[in-house]
Design a protein around this motif. Structure first.
Motif, short mmCIF file in Angstrom:
data_model
loop_
_atom_site.label_atom_id
_atom_site.label_comp_id
_atom_site.label_asym_id
_atom_site.label_seq_id
_atom_site.Cartn_x
_atom_site.Cartn_y
_atom_site.Cartn_z
N MET A 50 0.83 -1.21 0.00
CA MET A 50 0.00 0.00 0.00
C MET A 50 0.86 1.26 0.00
O MET A 50 0.52 2.25 -0.65
N ARG A 51 1.97 1.23 0.71
CA ARG A 51 2.87 2.39 0.71
C ARG A 51 3.46 2.62 -0.68
O ARG A 51 3.56 3.76 -1.15
N THR A 52 3.85 1.52 -1.34
CA THR A 52 4.38 1.64 -2.70
C THR A 52 3.34 2.19 -3.67
O THR A 52 3.64 3.04 -4.52
N THR A 53 2.10 1.71 -3.53
CA THR A 53 1.02 2.19 -4.40
C THR A 53 0.77 3.68 -4.20
O THR A 53 0.58 4.43 -5.16
N ALA A 54 0.75 4.13 -2.96
CA ALA A 54 0.52 5.55 -2.69
C ALA A 54 1.63 6.42 -3.27
O ALA A 54 1.36 7.49 -3.85
N CYS A 55 2.86 5.97 -3.15
CA CYS A 55 3.98 6.74 -3.71
C CYS A 55 3.92 6.78 -5.24
O CYS A 55 4.20 7.82 -5.86
N GLU A 56 3.55 5.66 -5.87
CA GLU A 56 3.44 5.63 -7.34
C GLU A 56 2.32 6.54 -7.83
O GLU A 56 2.45 7.22 -8.85
N LEU A 57 1.20 6.56 -7.13
CA LEU A 57 0.10 7.42 -7.54
C LEU A 57 0.47 8.89 -7.45
O LEU A 57 0.06 9.70 -8.29
N ARG A 58 1.24 9.24 -6.46
CA ARG A 58 1.59 10.65 -6.29
C ARG A 58 2.74 11.07 -7.21
O ARG A 58 2.71 12.16 -7.78
N ASP A 59 3.74 10.21 -7.38
CA ASP A 59 4.96 10.60 -8.09
C ASP A 59 4.88 10.32 -9.59
O ASP A 59 5.08 11.22 -10.41
N ARG A 60 4.51 9.09 -9.98
CA ARG A 60 4.57 8.71 -11.40
C ARG A 60 3.31 9.10 -12.16
O ARG A 60 3.39 9.57 -13.30
N ILE A 61 2.16 8.90 -11.55
CA ILE A 61 0.91 9.22 -12.26
C ILE A 61 0.53 10.68 -12.07
O ILE A 61 -0.11 11.29 -12.93
N GLY A 62 0.91 11.28 -10.97
CA GLY A 62 0.65 12.71 -10.77
C GLY A 62 -0.70 13.01 -10.18
O GLY A 62 -1.31 14.03 -10.54
N THR A 63 -1.19 12.15 -9.30
CA THR A 63 -2.47 12.41 -8.65
C THR A 63 -2.32 13.61 -7.72
O THR A 63 -1.55 13.58 -6.76
N LYS A 64 -3.08 14.64 -8.01
CA LYS A 64 -2.94 15.88 -7.24
C LYS A 64 -3.51 15.74 -5.84
O LYS A 64 -2.89 16.15 -4.87
N ASP A 65 -4.71 15.18 -5.75
CA ASP A 65 -5.36 15.06 -4.44
C ASP A 65 -5.54 13.57 -4.15
O ASP A 65 -6.55 12.96 -4.46
N LEU A 66 -4.51 12.98 -3.57
CA LEU A 66 -4.55 11.55 -3.27
C LEU A 66 -5.54 11.23 -2.16
O LEU A 66 -6.13 10.14 -2.13
N ILE A 67 -5.77 12.16 -1.26
CA ILE A 67 -6.67 11.92 -0.13
C ILE A 67 -8.11 11.74 -0.63
O ILE A 67 -8.83 10.83 -0.20
N LYS A 68 -8.56 12.59 -1.56
CA LYS A 68 -9.90 12.46 -2.10
C LYS A 68 -10.07 11.18 -2.90
O LYS A 68 -11.12 10.53 -2.86
N LEU A 91 -5.59 13.19 -16.94
CA LEU A 91 -5.60 11.99 -16.10
C LEU A 91 -5.73 12.31 -14.61
O LEU A 91 -6.55 11.66 -13.92
N PRO A 92 -5.00 13.25 -14.03
CA PRO A 92 -5.21 13.55 -12.61
C PRO A 92 -6.61 14.02 -12.28
O PRO A 92 -7.14 13.70 -11.21
N THR A 93 -7.23 14.74 -13.22
CA THR A 93 -8.60 15.20 -12.97
C THR A 93 -9.57 14.03 -12.91
O THR A 93 -10.46 13.97 -12.05
N ILE A 94 -9.42 13.07 -13.83
CA ILE A 94 -10.30 11.90 -13.84
C ILE A 94 -10.08 11.05 -12.59
O ILE A 94 -11.04 10.55 -11.99
N LEU A 95 -8.85 10.87 -12.18
CA LEU A 95 -8.57 10.08 -10.98
C LEU A 95 -9.11 10.75 -9.73
O LEU A 95 -9.50 10.07 -8.78
N ARG A 96 -9.14 12.06 -9.71
CA ARG A 96 -9.72 12.76 -8.57
C ARG A 96 -11.25 12.63 -8.55
O ARG A 96 -11.85 12.49 -7.50
N MET A 97 -11.87 12.64 -9.74
CA MET A 97 -13.32 12.54 -9.82
C MET A 97 -13.81 11.11 -9.70
O MET A 97 -14.79 10.84 -8.99
N PHE A 98 -13.16 10.18 -10.37
CA PHE A 98 -13.64 8.81 -10.44
C PHE A 98 -12.44 7.86 -10.45
O PHE A 98 -12.05 7.34 -11.50
N PRO A 99 -11.84 7.59 -9.28
CA PRO A 99 -10.64 6.73 -9.26
C PRO A 99 -10.92 5.26 -9.50
O PRO A 99 -9.98 4.47 -9.60
#
Length: 594
Positions: free
Chosen positions: A291-309, A343-351
């Motif tokens: 889970m820690r690796t997944t969270a880091c990949e979502l923030r760094d490689r994919i560029g998810t702006k708001d990971l908490i949402k 892509l970050p906008t879509i992941l924030r709206m509908f992950p």
């Protein structure tokens, strides 16, 4: 010590079986246990059979308000409850030592911590430790203190929760429920909201408090940095069930993933995952590392702006594999569906799209292209409505397209969908057909109006469409057949009253009409519910003397009352009065009859 304890338990069971085979009652069985002190080798304890049985446990549960079905479900899941002591009244009376001094006063002694106590209190504490908690104390904590006290749940829903989580009647389960409730309230969840959610509450109260605390620590750590007040509402939602099963295993709810008891029996890894503590600890460490690796990949490689949402909307996102699911789905979305910057906008709206199958998403894209929608429009559509990627083509999209083409008469369905993409997710019987049938009655050219204004199907039917048409027709006496649909529906209430209805009171008349209409509809619906309930009660048949008696339904009562009413009318007909000839004088009034 563990090996010796297991051997002595086996010896005890052998002696018990031998006594039962010889016809003995097994009332007194001698057990030799090792002593903890170095001076004495072992101690011999003679255990006697308890003075209570399963009948006393069943009687206690029935006295507490549980039904036979409740007791059966509880004992099927947790049979050890049948061996618990119902109340303290069934315990062995406490034997106090005699006073050696003869003064009749109890000797007090000071313990190592400096507290003064007496032998009576110490022996009571020792007796309670030997006997453990009774079923009455556990029931008081779980049912009355937690469910009915803290959560303020009524008796009937509380019994339903107890059937879903029978382990709460054990000492360990009741204390777990208390600690979980304390943890959730500290995370910002109110007890009233927890008490309303009867379905997810059993699965939540049966979790391990320590594992839940570890999950909270991970969510608030450096990997995600989620606020504490946002964790509690996320944990109580149904979407968080898979995440809870991964970090806080519970065998009772593993079957919710589509695996029944037979499948679990064929796959013993599930039982080991719950029962074996070493395996569970290793598996949990791997899960948190992934889970820690997944969270880091979502923030760094994919560029998810708001990971908490994104995690709050889709908690199972942390359980996805980075190399097998997240990165392949992200590449598909960038190359086939949307632009890379979206892509970050879509992941924030509908992950949820990161956990979908690529083949199903490709079917949705191909179907929209088949309708004649261009690639540029596809990127705009999926950016605004990413849920279309998760819909099934045969079950969700095709029926709507057939309805628009065949019943409504839309010539270019692709253009219609391009202007209102969310129409593919509407239900035909509950949303589309009622609006279309009503529009055909109040509009002169419904096909033209719908083709010109597709957003008509997106407005609420009763609150917006029907209310405004009835206000214009019955209150303002306007001809709505020749009025444009978009002019009636698209404006807000104040602009609608000023521009369309030509009101000069700032919308007060329309507001009073809406309140009057809502009260009338509420009374009509209440009458319908009462009539249905009354008809249902009257139509229930009763069996007596082996024959089925016919209950007087409203129709049957009306048929029975008709001849009686006709007979009463014929018997109560007034006597016809004799007509007086034109030349005859009025008779003089005679004396009154007695």
């Amino acid at each position: 010590l563990q090996r010796t304890a297991r051997r002595r338990v086996r010896d005890f069971l052998k002696k018990r079986d031998q006594l039962w085979a010889q016809g003995g009652s097994g009332a007194n069985i001698t057990i030799t246990t090792p002593s903890l002190s170095s001076s004495s080798g072992s101690t011999t304890t003679t255990t006697s059979s308890p003075s209570y049985g399963i009948e006393d446990v069943l009687r206690f549960l029935r006295e507490k308000g549980l039904t036979t079905n409740d007791v059966a479900v509880i004992l099927c899941h947790t049979p050890s409850i049948a061996l618990m002591m119902p109340t303290r009244a069934y315990g062995v009376p406490l034997a106090l030592p005699e006073d050696e001094d003869g003064d009749g006063e109890e000797e007090s002694m000071m313990d190592s911590s400096g507290n003064i106590g007496n032998d009576h209190e110490k022996q009571q504490q020792k007796q309670q430790l030997l006997e453990g908690e009774t079923l009455e104390e556990t029931f008081q904590r779980a049912f009355q203190d937690v469910l009915q006290g803290s959560l303020q749940i009524r008796r009937t829903p509380a019994r339903k929760i107890l059937r879903g989580c029978p382990g709460m009647l054990t000492m360990r389960g009741s204390k777990r429920a208390e600690e979980v409730l304390m943890l959730l309230t500290s995370l910002g969840v109110s007890t009233k909201k927890l008490g309303r959610d009867y379905n997810s509450l059993p699965a939540l109260l049966s979790r391990s408090p320590s594992s839940l605390f570890r999950l909270v620590s991970f969510l608030t750590g450096d990997a995600i940095r989620m606020p504490v007040k946002s964790i509690g509402p996320m944990l109580r939602r149904h979407e968080c069930r898979d995440l809870l099963n991964a970090v806080s295993p519970n065998l009772l709810y593993l079957t919710e993933k589509g695996r029944d008891n037979k499948t679990l029996a064929e796959d013993p890894a599930d039982f080991l995952w719950v029962s074996d503590s070493d395996l569970r600890r290793k598996q949990l460490d791997k899960t948190y590392k992934r889970m820690r690796t997944t969270a880091c990949e979502l923030r760094d490689r994919i560029g998810t702006k708001d990971l908490i949402k994104a995690i709050s909307a889709y908690p199972s996102l942390l359980l996805l594999s980075t190399e097998e699911q997240i990165l392949p789905n992200a590449r598909f979305l960038i190359h086939e569906v949307i632009r890379e910057n979206d892509l970050p906008t879509i992941l924030r709206m509908f992950p949820t799209v990161l956990g979908m199958d690529i083949e199903k998403m490709q079917e949705s894209v191909d179907f929209l292209k088949y309708l004649g929608i261009s690639d540029e429009s596809l990127s705009v559509i999926f950016r605004a409505f990413p849920k279309l990627l998760t819909m099934d083509v045969e079950k969700d999209m095709m029926p709507v397209v057939r309805f628009l083409a065949d019943e409504v008469g839309v010539a270019h369905v692709g253009r219609f969908v391009e202007r209102l993409p969310s129409v593919l997710g509407y239900d035909i019987e509950r949303e589309l057909r009622p609006k279309w049938d009503y529009l055909t009655r109040v509009c002169m050219h419904p096909v033209f109006e719908v083709s010109r204004f597709p957003a008509f199907f997106s407005y609420p039917f009763d609150k917006r469409i029907k209310t405004r048409y009835e206000y214009l027709r019955f209150v303002k006496n306007m001809q709505t057949q020749v009025m444009a649909v978009d002019s009636i529906v698209r404006y807000g209430d104040k602009d609608f009253c000023a521009i369309i209805a030509k009101d000069r009171d700032g919308g007060k008349l329309f507001k009073r009409y809406v309140e009057y209409r809502s009260s009338k509809l509420a009374s009509v619906q209440q009458k319908k519910r009462r009539s249905k309930q009354q008809q249902k009660n009257e139509q229930t048949s009763e069996e007596g003397d082996g024959k089925r008696r016919v209950v007087n339904t409203p129709v049957r009562k009306q048929q029975q009352q008709k001849p009686q009413q006709q007979q009463r009318r014929t018997s109560e007909k007034p006597i016809p009065r004799r007509r007086r000839p034109p030349g005859e004088a009025n008779p003089e009034p005679g004396p009154a009859s007695p």
